[in-house]
Design a protein around this motif. Structure first.
Motif, PDB file in Angstrom:
ATOM      1  N   PHE A 297       0.873  -1.191   0.000  1.00  0.00           N
ATOM      2  CA  PHE A 297       0.000   0.000   0.000  1.00  0.00           C
ATOM      3  C   PHE A 297       0.908   1.240   0.000  1.00  0.00           C
ATOM      4  CE2 PHE A 297      -2.535  -3.371   1.810  1.00  0.00           C
ATOM      5  CZ  PHE A 297      -3.783  -3.190   1.226  1.00  0.00           C
ATOM      6  N   LYS A 298       1.483   1.528  -1.157  1.00  0.00           N
ATOM      7  CA  LYS A 298       2.456   2.612  -1.257  1.00  0.00           C
ATOM      8  C   LYS A 298       1.806   3.965  -0.977  1.00  0.00           C
ATOM      9  CE  LYS A 298       5.443   0.232  -4.557  1.00  0.00           C
ATOM     10  NZ  LYS A 298       6.037   0.250  -5.919  1.00  0.00           N
ATOM     11  N   ASN A 299       2.561   4.806  -0.287  1.00  0.00           N
ATOM     12  CA  ASN A 299       2.142   6.176   0.030  1.00  0.00           C
ATOM     13  C   ASN A 299       0.884   6.218   0.896  1.00  0.00           C
ATOM     14  OD1 ASN A 299       4.238   7.149  -1.672  1.00  0.00           O
ATOM     15  ND2 ASN A 299       2.897   6.855  -3.453  1.00  0.00           N
ATOM     16  N   GLN A 300       0.579   5.112   1.575  1.00  0.00           N
ATOM     17  CA  GLN A 300      -0.582   5.067   2.471  1.00  0.00           C
ATOM     18  C   GLN A 300      -0.096   4.878   3.906  1.00  0.00           C
ATOM     19  OE1 GLN A 300      -3.500   5.732   1.122  1.00  0.00           O
ATOM     20  NE2 GLN A 300      -2.616   5.655  -0.940  1.00  0.00           N
TER      21      GLN A 300
ATOM     22  N   SER B 135      -4.450  -6.570  -4.748  1.00  0.00           N
ATOM     23  CA  SER B 135      -4.752  -5.674  -5.867  1.00  0.00           C
ATOM     24  C   SER B 135      -6.244  -5.373  -5.982  1.00  0.00           C
ATOM     25  CB  SER B 135      -4.245  -6.294  -7.176  1.00  0.00           C
ATOM     26  OG  SER B 135      -5.003  -7.448  -7.525  1.00  0.00           O
TER      27      SER B 135
ATOM     28  N   GLU C 259      -6.762   1.634  -3.046  1.00  0.00           N
ATOM     29  CA  GLU C 259      -5.568   2.336  -2.579  1.00  0.00           C
ATOM     30  C   GLU C 259      -5.978   3.282  -1.464  1.00  0.00           C
ATOM     31  OE1 GLU C 259      -2.299   2.373  -3.255  1.00  0.00           O
ATOM     32  OE2 GLU C 259      -2.473   0.595  -4.521  1.00  0.00           O
ATOM     33  N   ASN C 260      -5.770   2.866  -0.257  1.00  0.00           N
ATOM     34  CA  ASN C 260      -6.241   3.641   0.899  1.00  0.00           C
ATOM     35  C   ASN C 260      -5.365   3.325   2.096  1.00  0.00           C
ATOM     36  OD1 ASN C 260      -7.782   5.349   2.428  1.00  0.00           O
ATOM     37  ND2 ASN C 260      -9.734   4.410   1.902  1.00  0.00           N
TER      38      ASN C 260
END
Length: 401
Positions: free
Chosen positions: A57-60, A231, A235-236
């Motif tokens: 979960f990139k940038n989360q 997947s 994105e959270n």
């Protein structure tokens, strides 16, 4: 002090020799207990998956929830008392049977507000079954210990899960409104991963939590299956449900366990710690002996019954005699069943579970978990501390509900 110096040297030499002997002779057996503990490096812990969450979960923001969802989520709603508003994906890997009805209600409110819930477990809370109108069944693997896992709408190749005596699958669900995302296959395909729309959000239910364990993530290309599952999630930010629940009230602050437990699991650190403690105690003893005379303490007479019981139980525990303790807990539990409910406990089968559920008024599913675990323990020859803790948790749950 000079007279005591040779004694101190001898004690130090014995401690060093004991530490070296234990370090050389100690052999570790593989613990295949399915703990799904995010801090465990054992085969069926999930420490690797837990550490990889920031990459998945990139940038989360990844938050670990160390207490019940009911208290955490209610504290972190609008007008709550937490340090943020709960808007994320709530992830639970295994051990979801601890969820009480109030936590299920809070999780459903969380999803209804537009968030996501992901649970990977063999079965779920009865309230969740009733609310979502789903049934789970089990198919036995009669040929070997391998089942095949696949995902729909994904380029991920099929993988196998070994050491699998059978598969859980969704025997009943709303095939019109619910979307099947994955299957397992032993003799034939059956749905084991579904997406359930709920309010403004979605619930993802998956029935093979072993896929997330250290053993399977490091085996061949099986990690790609987990990547494929993730997947499907939005994105959270992520709330990861911790194996260890520590209640801290409603302020939304997570209280973490001491990291000292990790050090004590490492043989070199453990003996360094014990050696430092022993030297400190020896220093205080001999230093105090040099400065003042011993003052005799006269203790009043005590009732030593409770102390005796504690001593005996500590003796079993400290000698790591988990098998003896487990057998005694099972024996005393069954004796109480015979005494309180006048039931024959010689055969712990489905008929016995039905009778016990009828006489106690407790849920059949909860009793089945306890009896199945007792039967499983009786089939094992080697036991670990986790086995004892889990058995005690089941028995306490039986009496508390």
């Amino acid at each position: 002090m000079k007279k005591a110096l040779p004694l101190i040297i001898i004690i130090i030499a014995l401690i060093v020799a004991a530490a070296m002997a234990i370090g050389i002779k100690q052999t570790k057996t593989v613990d295949w207990e399915e703990s799904f503990d995010e801090k465990s490096n054992k085969p069926y812990g999930v420490s690797i998956f837990y550490k990889e969450l920031p990459k998945l979960f990139k940038n989360q923001k990844i938050r670990t929830v160390y207490h019940q969802p009911a208290s955490y989520l209610s504290a972190n709603v609008e007008n709550g008392y937490g340090d943020h508003v709960a808007e994320a994906t709530f992830v639970i890997i295994g051990n979801s049977d601890y969820l009480e009805d109030d936590s299920i209600d809070e999780l459903l409110n969380f999803v209804d507000a537009g968030n996501t819930l992901f649970i990977s477990d063999y079965f779920f809370s009865q309230k969740l079954h009733d609310t979502l109108d789903i049934d789970i069944d089990y198919v036995l693997n009669e040929k070997d210990s391998i089942s095949h896992q696949s995902l729909k709408y994904s380029n991920t190749e099929d993988i196998i899960i070994d050491k699998n005596t059978g598969d859980n699958y969704f025997a009943r669900f709303d095939s019109i409104n619910y979307k099947v995302l994955g299957h397992s296959k032993i003799d034939y395909k059956h749905a084991n991963f579904i997406q359930v729309p709920f309010g403004s959000g979605n619930i993802y239910l998956h029935l093979e939590p072993k896929a997330f364990t250290n053993y399977n993530l490091l085996k061949d290309d099986r990690y790609k299956y987990v990547e494929g599952i993730i997947s499907y999630l939005p994105e959270n930010n992520v709330y990861f449900d911790s194996y260890t629940k520590i209640q801290t009230g409603y302020n939304g602050e997570a209280e973490k366990e001491s990291n000292l437990s990790w050090f004590l699991e490492q043989l070199s650190f453990k003996w360094a710690w014990y050696t430092a403690v022993i030297f400190g105690i020896l220093f205080m003893i001999f230093n105090a002996k040099r400065r003042q005379r011993i003052i005799k303490i006269i203790k009043p007479l005590q009732n030593t019954t409770v102390a005796f019981v504690k001593t005996v139980s500590n003796l079993y525990f400290e000698t790591q005699d988990h098998k003896n303790l487990i057998n005694k807990k099972i024996t005393y539990f069954l004796e109480k069943i015979r005494t309180d409910y006048n039931l024959d406990t010689s055969v712990l089968n489905d008929e016995f579970i039905e009778k016990l559920a009828s006489k106690t008024g407790k849920k059949k599913e909860d009793i089945k978990k306890l009896i199945d675990y007792i039967n499983w323990l009786r089939s094992k020859n080697e036991f670990f501390e986790e086995n004892l803790v889990k058995l005690n948790r089941h028995i306490e749950a039986f009496y508390s509900k």
